[in-house]
Design an enzyme around this catalytic site. Sequence first.
Site, PDB file in Angstrom:
ATOM      1  N   SER A 157       0.849  -1.194   0.000  1.00  0.00           N
ATOM      2  CA  SER A 157       0.000   0.000   0.000  1.00  0.00           C
ATOM      3  C   SER A 157       0.874   1.230   0.000  1.00  0.00           C
ATOM      4  CB  SER A 157      -0.899   0.014   1.236  1.00  0.00           C
ATOM      5  OG  SER A 157      -1.411   1.324   1.407  1.00  0.00           O
ATOM      6  N   HIS A 195      -0.919  -1.344  -4.412  1.00  0.00           N
ATOM      7  CA  HIS A 195      -2.220  -1.094  -3.774  1.00  0.00           C
ATOM      8  C   HIS A 195      -2.361   0.410  -3.568  1.00  0.00           C
ATOM      9  CE1 HIS A 195      -5.786  -2.149  -1.418  1.00  0.00           C
ATOM     10  NE2 HIS A 195      -5.402  -1.229  -0.541  1.00  0.00           N
ATOM     11  N   ASP A 208      -4.634   3.424  -2.291  1.00  0.00           N
ATOM     12  CA  ASP A 208      -5.720   3.760  -1.365  1.00  0.00           C
ATOM     13  C   ASP A 208      -6.276   5.156  -1.634  1.00  0.00           C
ATOM     14  OD1 ASP A 208      -6.003   1.475   0.418  1.00  0.00           O
ATOM     15  OD2 ASP A 208      -3.955   1.919   1.039  1.00  0.00           O
ATOM     16  N   MET A 244      -8.930   7.952  -0.562  1.00  0.00           N
ATOM     17  CA  MET A 244      -9.777   8.375   0.570  1.00  0.00           C
ATOM     18  C   MET A 244     -10.286   9.786   0.325  1.00  0.00           C
ATOM     19  SD  MET A 244      -7.514   6.952   3.730  1.00  0.00           S
ATOM     20  CE  MET A 244      -6.726   5.334   3.666  1.00  0.00           C
ATOM     21  N   HIS A 261      -8.185   0.842  -4.387  1.00  0.00           N
ATOM     22  CA  HIS A 261      -9.108   0.614  -3.272  1.00  0.00           C
ATOM     23  C   HIS A 261      -9.827   1.930  -2.993  1.00  0.00           C
ATOM     24  CE1 HIS A 261      -9.486  -0.333   1.346  1.00  0.00           C
ATOM     25  NE2 HIS A 261     -10.650  -0.189   0.759  1.00  0.00           N
ATOM     26  N   MET A 292     -12.144   4.273  -1.144  1.00  0.00           N
ATOM     27  CA  MET A 292     -12.844   4.576   0.110  1.00  0.00           C
ATOM     28  C   MET A 292     -13.483   5.941  -0.092  1.00  0.00           C
ATOM     29  SD  MET A 292      -9.817   3.097   2.543  1.00  0.00           S
ATOM     30  CE  MET A 292      -8.656   3.188   1.180  1.00  0.00           C
ATOM     31  N   MET A 350     -11.299  -6.142   5.049  1.00  0.00           N
ATOM     32  CA  MET A 350     -10.549  -5.191   5.862  1.00  0.00           C
ATOM     33  C   MET A 350     -10.285  -5.820   7.231  1.00  0.00           C
ATOM     34  SD  MET A 350     -10.062  -2.623   3.906  1.00  0.00           S
ATOM     35  CE  MET A 350      -9.167  -1.669   5.143  1.00  0.00           C
ATOM     36  N   ASP A 395      -6.456  -6.658   3.984  1.00  0.00           N
ATOM     37  CA  ASP A 395      -5.879  -5.306   4.042  1.00  0.00           C
ATOM     38  C   ASP A 395      -5.965  -4.765   5.456  1.00  0.00           C
ATOM     39  OD1 ASP A 395      -5.045  -2.710   3.567  1.00  0.00           O
ATOM     40  OD2 ASP A 395      -6.678  -2.213   2.176  1.00  0.00           O
TER      41      ASP A 395
HETATM   42  C1  DX5 Z   1      -6.488   1.469   5.226  1.00  0.00           C
HETATM   43  C2  DX5 Z   1      -5.917   1.084   3.873  1.00  0.00           C
HETATM   44  C3  DX5 Z   1      -4.778   0.129   3.913  1.00  0.00           C
HETATM   45  C4  DX5 Z   1      -3.602   0.592   4.703  1.00  0.00           C
HETATM   46  C5  DX5 Z   1      -2.820  -0.601   5.125  1.00  0.00           C
HETATM   47  O1  DX5 Z   1      -7.681   2.139   5.052  1.00  0.00           O
HETATM   48  O2  DX5 Z   1      -6.925   0.501   3.077  1.00  0.00           O
HETATM   49  O3  DX5 Z   1      -4.402  -0.268   2.607  1.00  0.00           O
HETATM   50  O4  DX5 Z   1      -2.806   1.500   4.036  1.00  0.00           O
HETATM   51  O5  DX5 Z   1      -1.769  -0.147   5.917  1.00  0.00           O
HETATM   52  P1  DX5 Z   1      -1.067  -1.080   6.986  1.00  0.00           P
HETATM   53  O6  DX5 Z   1      -0.474  -2.247   6.257  1.00  0.00           O
HETATM   54  O7  DX5 Z   1      -0.034  -0.175   7.573  1.00  0.00           O
HETATM   55  O8  DX5 Z   1      -2.116  -1.519   7.969  1.00  0.00           O
HETATM   56 ZN    ZN Z   2      -6.384  -0.406   1.129  1.00  0.00          ZN
END
Ligand code: DX5
Ligand code: ZN
Length: 227
Positions: free
Chosen positions: A9, A34, A36, A38, A68, A70, A139, A177
């Site tokens: 990620s 990956h 992310d 947000m 991903h 969110m 998750m 994840d």
């Molecule tokens: C959280 C993300 C993850 C996160 C994982 O909302 O979807 O992908 O970055 O990070 P670690 O591996 O540090 O838990």
């Molecule tokens: Zn993620």
Amino acid sequence: MQSTVIAPSILSADFARLGEEVDNVLAAGADWVHFDVMDNHYVPNLTIGPMVCQALRAHGVTAPIDVHLMVEPVDRIVPDFAQAGATLISFHPEASRHVHRTVQLIRSLGCQAGLVLNPATPVEALDWVLEDLDLVLLMSVNPGFGGQGFIPSALDKLRAVRAMIDRTGKPIRLEIDGGVKADNIAQIAAAGADTFVAGSAIFNAPRTREHYAGVVGQMKAAVAAVR
Ligand code: DX5
Ligand code: ZN
């Protein structure tokens, strides 16, 4: 059985040197990126959008980009990510009014589709849509931040979803994840995951290709011992 995928990620990467970080982690043996996304609405944090995905492609990244989302709403932004070079687009059912329509939209644009279940989202959210998915993402932390601890109930949930996927007979990936580390990845793999997101475990200092190769190598060896 699906091949093992390690998907770092980039949430935990150095954003000021993102292209180099992605090059280094892929050269270190990682399989996917990956990504992310947000929106400070569906989750209480704000990160990166399609322009950054496009920039990674323009930089020369050819590995699969595992987006991903969110974000809420979902459908408005899906075409932008398809256009920007996303390989796979996953979203949370709570963020889409019409889950099946969003899956169809993602696939109609040539991307693979994934559905993401939060720690408290029941596995029944997969009913009537599982066979249309390329990937289920569970998750093991609440979405929004890297560096949180793995929630142990995710192991039982992995076993439950593994059984559901196996019953379909389809090549649907099972991704995990949140809080994945070299020292817990074996039990996560044993519970049925084949695709592993790891952010802080890989990108925490030192930020070198050698360090990334060490962690990715440890993770792959730990998974290979149980799959
Ligand atoms: C959280 C993300 C993850 C996160 C994982 O909302 O979807 O992908 O970055 O990070 P670690 O591996 O540090 O838990
Ligand atoms: Zn993620």
